[in-house]
Motif scaffolding. Structure first.
Motif, PDB file in Angstrom:
ATOM      1  N   ASN A 164     143.927  23.229 101.968  1.00 54.27           N
ATOM      2  CA  ASN A 164     143.550  22.216 101.441  1.00 54.27           C
ATOM      3  C   ASN A 164     141.903  23.075 101.108  1.00 54.27           C
ATOM      4  OD1 ASN A 164     145.427  21.097 101.949  1.00 54.27           O
ATOM      5  ND2 ASN A 164     144.805  19.247 103.261  1.00 54.27           N
ATOM      6  N   HIS A 165     141.441  23.309 100.595  1.00 55.05           N
ATOM      7  CA  HIS A 165     140.856  24.265  99.694  1.00 55.05           C
ATOM      8  C   HIS A 165     141.224  24.819  99.337  1.00 55.05           C
ATOM      9  CE1 HIS A 165     136.855  26.154  98.939  1.00 55.05           C
ATOM     10  NE2 HIS A 165     137.276  26.791  99.400  1.00 55.05           N
ATOM     11  N   LEU A 166     141.774  25.868  99.223  1.00 58.34           N
ATOM     12  CA  LEU A 166     142.556  26.427  98.484  1.00 58.34           C
ATOM     13  C   LEU A 166     143.385  26.294  97.443  1.00 58.34           C
ATOM     14  CD1 LEU A 166     143.177  29.321 101.152  1.00 58.34           C
ATOM     15  CD2 LEU A 166     141.468  29.006  99.375  1.00 58.34           C
ATOM     16  N   LEU A 167     143.827  24.718  98.345  1.00 62.64           N
ATOM     17  CA  LEU A 167     145.298  24.126  96.989  1.00 62.64           C
ATOM     18  C   LEU A 167     144.170  23.516  95.883  1.00 62.64           C
ATOM     19  CD1 LEU A 167     147.643  22.936  99.314  1.00 62.64           C
ATOM     20  CD2 LEU A 167     147.734  23.995  96.723  1.00 62.64           C
ATOM     21  N   TRP A 168     142.839  22.519  96.166  1.00 63.99           N
ATOM     22  CA  TRP A 168     142.023  22.629  95.062  1.00 63.99           C
ATOM     23  C   TRP A 168     141.454  23.474  94.596  1.00 63.99           C
ATOM     24  CZ3 TRP A 168     136.617  23.609  94.656  1.00 63.99           C
ATOM     25  CH2 TRP A 168     135.983  22.606  93.969  1.00 63.99           C
ATOM     26  N   LEU A 169     141.506  24.662  94.518  1.00 59.17           N
ATOM     27  CA  LEU A 169     141.230  25.594  93.825  1.00 59.17           C
ATOM     28  C   LEU A 169     141.744  26.436  93.024  1.00 59.17           C
ATOM     29  CD1 LEU A 169     138.472  27.927  95.820  1.00 59.17           C
ATOM     30  CD2 LEU A 169     138.008  26.628  93.904  1.00 59.17           C
ATOM     31  N   ALA A 170     142.837  26.729  93.722  1.00 62.10           N
ATOM     32  CA  ALA A 170     144.203  26.866  93.035  1.00 62.10           C
ATOM     33  C   ALA A 170     144.986  25.833  91.256  1.00 62.10           C
ATOM     34  CB  ALA A 170     145.100  26.719  94.028  1.00 62.10           C
ATOM     35  N   HIS A 171     144.536  25.008  91.628  1.00 63.57           N
ATOM     36  CA  HIS A 171     145.131  23.363  90.807  1.00 63.57           C
ATOM     37  C   HIS A 171     144.170  23.943  89.539  1.00 63.57           C
ATOM     38  CE1 HIS A 171     146.767  20.920  93.984  1.00 63.57           C
ATOM     39  NE2 HIS A 171     147.350  22.137  93.659  1.00 63.57           N
ATOM     40  N   SER A 172     142.659  24.736  90.069  1.00 66.36           N
ATOM     41  CA  SER A 172     141.731  24.504  88.995  1.00 66.36           C
ATOM     42  C   SER A 172     142.463  25.258  88.139  1.00 66.36           C
ATOM     43  CB  SER A 172     140.949  24.257  89.485  1.00 66.36           C
ATOM     44  OG  SER A 172     140.340  25.971  89.232  1.00 66.36           O
ATOM     45  N   LEU A 224     147.189  26.984  89.205  1.00 63.46           N
ATOM     46  CA  LEU A 224     148.447  27.333  90.376  1.00 63.46           C
ATOM     47  C   LEU A 224     149.680  26.851  90.875  1.00 63.46           C
ATOM     48  CD1 LEU A 224     145.445  30.468  90.482  1.00 63.46           C
ATOM     49  CD2 LEU A 224     147.445  31.077  89.190  1.00 63.46           C
ATOM     50  N   GLY A 225     149.709  27.526  91.953  1.00 64.83           N
ATOM     51  CA  GLY A 225     150.176  27.048  93.455  1.00 64.83           C
ATOM     52  C   GLY A 225     150.556  27.296  94.937  1.00 64.83           C
ATOM     53  N   LYS A 284     152.323  28.731  96.284  1.00 63.82           N
ATOM     54  CA  LYS A 284     152.274  29.903  96.873  1.00 63.82           C
ATOM     55  C   LYS A 284     151.191  30.697  96.726  1.00 63.82           C
ATOM     56  CE  LYS A 284     157.695  29.992  95.523  1.00 63.82           C
ATOM     57  NZ  LYS A 284     158.666  29.711  94.916  1.00 63.82           N
ATOM     58  N   ASP A 285     150.745  30.958  95.939  1.00 60.58           N
ATOM     59  CA  ASP A 285     149.557  31.375  95.267  1.00 60.58           C
ATOM     60  C   ASP A 285     148.295  31.592  97.073  1.00 60.58           C
ATOM     61  OD1 ASP A 285     150.276  32.723  92.904  1.00 60.58           O
ATOM     62  OD2 ASP A 285     150.304  30.720  92.014  1.00 60.58           O
ATOM     63  N   VAL A 286     148.528  30.280  97.461  1.00 62.65           N
ATOM     64  CA  VAL A 286     147.624  29.582  98.307  1.00 62.65           C
ATOM     65  C   VAL A 286     148.289  30.612  99.816  1.00 62.65           C
ATOM     66  CG1 VAL A 286     146.854  27.750  99.865  1.00 62.65           C
ATOM     67  CG2 VAL A 286     146.440  27.182  97.548  1.00 62.65           C
ATOM     68  N   ASP A 287     149.200  30.605  99.880  1.00 62.02           N
ATOM     69  CA  ASP A 287     150.124  30.827 100.825  1.00 62.02           C
ATOM     70  C   ASP A 287     150.272  32.398 101.172  1.00 62.02           C
ATOM     71  OD1 ASP A 287     150.529  28.532 102.052  1.00 62.02           O
ATOM     72  OD2 ASP A 287     152.617  28.030 101.020  1.00 62.02           O
ATOM     73  N   ARG A 288     149.888  33.174  99.643  1.00 63.78           N
ATOM     74  CA  ARG A 288     149.739  34.686  99.858  1.00 63.78           C
ATOM     75  C   ARG A 288     148.053  35.334 100.549  1.00 63.78           C
ATOM     76  NH1 ARG A 288     147.186  36.975  95.751  1.00 63.78           N
ATOM     77  NH2 ARG A 288     147.464  35.080  94.323  1.00 63.78           N
ATOM     78  N   VAL A 289     147.394  34.598  99.904  1.00 59.29           N
ATOM     79  CA  VAL A 289     145.801  34.890  99.924  1.00 59.29           C
ATOM     80  C   VAL A 289     145.665  33.980 101.599  1.00 59.29           C
ATOM     81  CG1 VAL A 289     145.064  34.809  98.218  1.00 59.29           C
ATOM     82  CG2 VAL A 289     144.754  32.802  99.136  1.00 59.29           C
ATOM     83  N   LEU A 290     146.126  33.306 101.669  1.00 58.42           N
ATOM     84  CA  LEU A 290     146.301  33.255 103.485  1.00 58.42           C
ATOM     85  C   LEU A 290     146.590  34.788 103.837  1.00 58.42           C
ATOM     86  CD1 LEU A 290     146.265  29.678 103.815  1.00 58.42           C
ATOM     87  CD2 LEU A 290     145.013  30.767 103.715  1.00 58.42           C
ATOM     88  N   GLU A 291     147.350  34.848 103.633  1.00 55.97           N
ATOM     89  CA  GLU A 291     148.465  36.093 104.621  1.00 55.97           C
ATOM     90  C   GLU A 291     147.071  37.043 104.401  1.00 55.97           C
ATOM     91  OE1 GLU A 291     150.702  37.982 106.448  1.00 55.97           O
ATOM     92  OE2 GLU A 291     150.565  36.097 106.742  1.00 55.97           O
ATOM     93  N   LEU A 292     147.566  37.221 103.099  1.00 58.67           N
ATOM     94  CA  LEU A 292     145.958  39.099 102.831  1.00 58.67           C
ATOM     95  C   LEU A 292     145.080  38.528 103.377  1.00 58.67           C
ATOM     96  CD1 LEU A 292     146.526  38.801  99.253  1.00 58.67           C
ATOM     97  CD2 LEU A 292     147.246  40.599 100.396  1.00 58.67           C
ATOM     98  N   ALA A 294     140.315  32.587  98.508  1.00 67.29           N
ATOM     99  CA  ALA A 294     139.546  31.863  96.993  1.00 67.29           C
ATOM    100  C   ALA A 294     139.683  33.017  96.146  1.00 67.29           C
ATOM    101  CB  ALA A 294     138.275  30.653  97.064  1.00 67.29           C
ATOM    102  N   ALA A 295     138.788  33.990  96.243  1.00 67.60           N
ATOM    103  CA  ALA A 295     138.539  35.185  95.095  1.00 67.60           C
ATOM    104  C   ALA A 295     139.781  35.560  94.361  1.00 67.60           C
ATOM    105  CB  ALA A 295     137.481  36.066  95.510  1.00 67.60           C
ATOM    106  N   LEU A 296     140.825  35.936  95.420  1.00 67.97           N
ATOM    107  CA  LEU A 296     141.872  36.552  95.308  1.00 67.97           C
ATOM    108  C   LEU A 296     142.948  35.748  94.453  1.00 67.97           C
ATOM    109  CD1 LEU A 296     141.623  38.880  98.492  1.00 67.97           C
ATOM    110  CD2 LEU A 296     142.044  39.748  95.799  1.00 67.97           C
ATOM    111  N   LEU A 297     142.923  34.220  94.631  1.00 60.85           N
ATOM    112  CA  LEU A 297     143.928  33.302  94.410  1.00 60.85           C
ATOM    113  C   LEU A 297     144.473  33.611  92.942  1.00 60.85           C
ATOM    114  CD1 LEU A 297     142.517  29.809  95.085  1.00 60.85           C
ATOM    115  CD2 LEU A 297     144.519  30.870  95.627  1.00 60.85           C
ATOM    116  N   ALA A 298     143.894  33.791  92.173  1.00 57.01           N
ATOM    117  CA  ALA A 298     144.694  34.573  90.862  1.00 57.01           C
ATOM    118  C   ALA A 298     144.828  35.692  90.687  1.00 57.01           C
ATOM    119  CB  ALA A 298     143.774  33.809  89.623  1.00 57.01           C
ATOM    120  N   ASP A 299     144.989  36.252  91.958  1.00 51.95           N
ATOM    121  CA  ASP A 299     145.380  38.266  91.555  1.00 51.95           C
ATOM    122  C   ASP A 299     144.311  38.897  90.568  1.00 51.95           C
ATOM    123  OD1 ASP A 299     146.591  40.071  92.429  1.00 51.95           O
ATOM    124  OD2 ASP A 299     148.544  40.269  91.039  1.00 51.95           O
ATOM    125  N   PRO A 300     143.194  38.609  90.516  1.00 49.92           N
ATOM    126  CA  PRO A 300     142.559  39.156  89.191  1.00 49.92           C
ATOM    127  C   PRO A 300     141.869  40.510  89.520  1.00 49.92           C
ATOM    128  CG  PRO A 300     141.261  38.248  90.874  1.00 49.92           C
ATOM    129  CD  PRO A 300     142.499  37.843  91.732  1.00 49.92           C
TER     130      PRO A 300
END
Length: 243
Positions: A93-101, A104-105, A107-115, A141-147
């Motif tokens: 949920n911490h990552l989802l909150w950032l993702a929504h800002s 992002l959704g 799937k992005d959160v699950d990707r970085v949790l796995e990474l 969190a830093a990787l959420l948007a695949d920067p």
């Protein structure tokens, strides 16, 4: 994609924190960012992120100030403080909150949790995480948007030996993907095994800006290079060290 710092000056009252700092973080390599306590590393990172305003000079991410970039996490992902989270939220949920800002959704959160190896604890409250796990969550969190650019402050802190080994390989893999990676750390041994380039600062000035092999050729080890280069920029020394 680069981070370009040019002629940054910053005062806090009568204290000079940054004194004309200039360096560039290039893609495809890990740039170590080192210096004694009070050298200006954290202030530099805050200026890059627009959290502190420079008195003079510029800090640009891909040619623009970070604060002017729409969805800025798509350009630069950062970790400054692993404790900067709402402890009652789960990791996901911490990552989802950032993702929504960042539009992002899940799937992005699950990707970085796995990474970052956090999938198994995704539904645990982040307030109960160890420091090492919080570091992983901050990196997620830093990787959420695949920067293409990353900036990490002391990412090895709180890591156990397995975590340190993982972090070394992870940072190297990010650079191998062509990303520009800036890593601040006091752990010279870890940077010697990870960094391609070093920016050494002291009292707000650049003391060295060179490829790691060049520093090792002169000083033997990164730890010795650090000691030699920052000898005159350490704020607190014993009487033996001043002889």
């Amino acid at each position: 994609m680069t981070i370009e710092v040019h002629g940054i000056r910053k005062r806090f009252g009568s204290t000079v924190a940054l004194d004309g700092l200039t360096f560039t973080v290039q893609p495809g390599r890990v740039t170590g960012f080192v210096g004694p306590n009070g050298a200006g590393k954290s202030t530099t990172m805050r200026v890059i992120l627009g959290l502190d305003a420079a008195d003079e000079g510029t800090a640009l991410v891909d040619g623009a100030p970070y604060r002017s970039i729409p969805r800025p996490m798509t350009k630069l992902g950062s970790l400054l403080d692993a404790a900067a989270l709402q402890p009652s939220r789960t990791a996901r949920n911490h990552l989802l909150w950032l993702a929504h800002s960042q539009a992002l959704g899940g799937k992005d959160v699950d990707r970085v949790l796995e990474l970052t190896g956090l999938t198994a604890v995704r539904n645990r409250r982040a307030g109960g995480f160890s420091l090492g796990m919080r570091q992983r969550l901050g990196i997620a969190a830093a990787l959420l948007a695949d920067p293409p650019t990353l900036m990490l402050d002391e990412p090895f802190n709180g890591m156990d030996p397995d975590g340190i080994i993982w972090m070394r390989g992870f940072l190297t893999s990010l650079a191998a993907e062509g990303r520009a990676v800036l890593v601040s750390s006091h752990l010279m041994g870890e940077l010697q095994d990870t960094a391609h380039h070093l920016v050494v600062i002291g009292r707000g000035r650049v003391l060295a800006d060179a490829p790691l092999p060049d520093l090792l050729a002169v000083h033997g080890t990164l730890e010795q290079a650090y000691v030699d280069l920052t000898r005159g920029a350490v704020e607190f020394r014993t009487s033996d060290e001043t002889r």
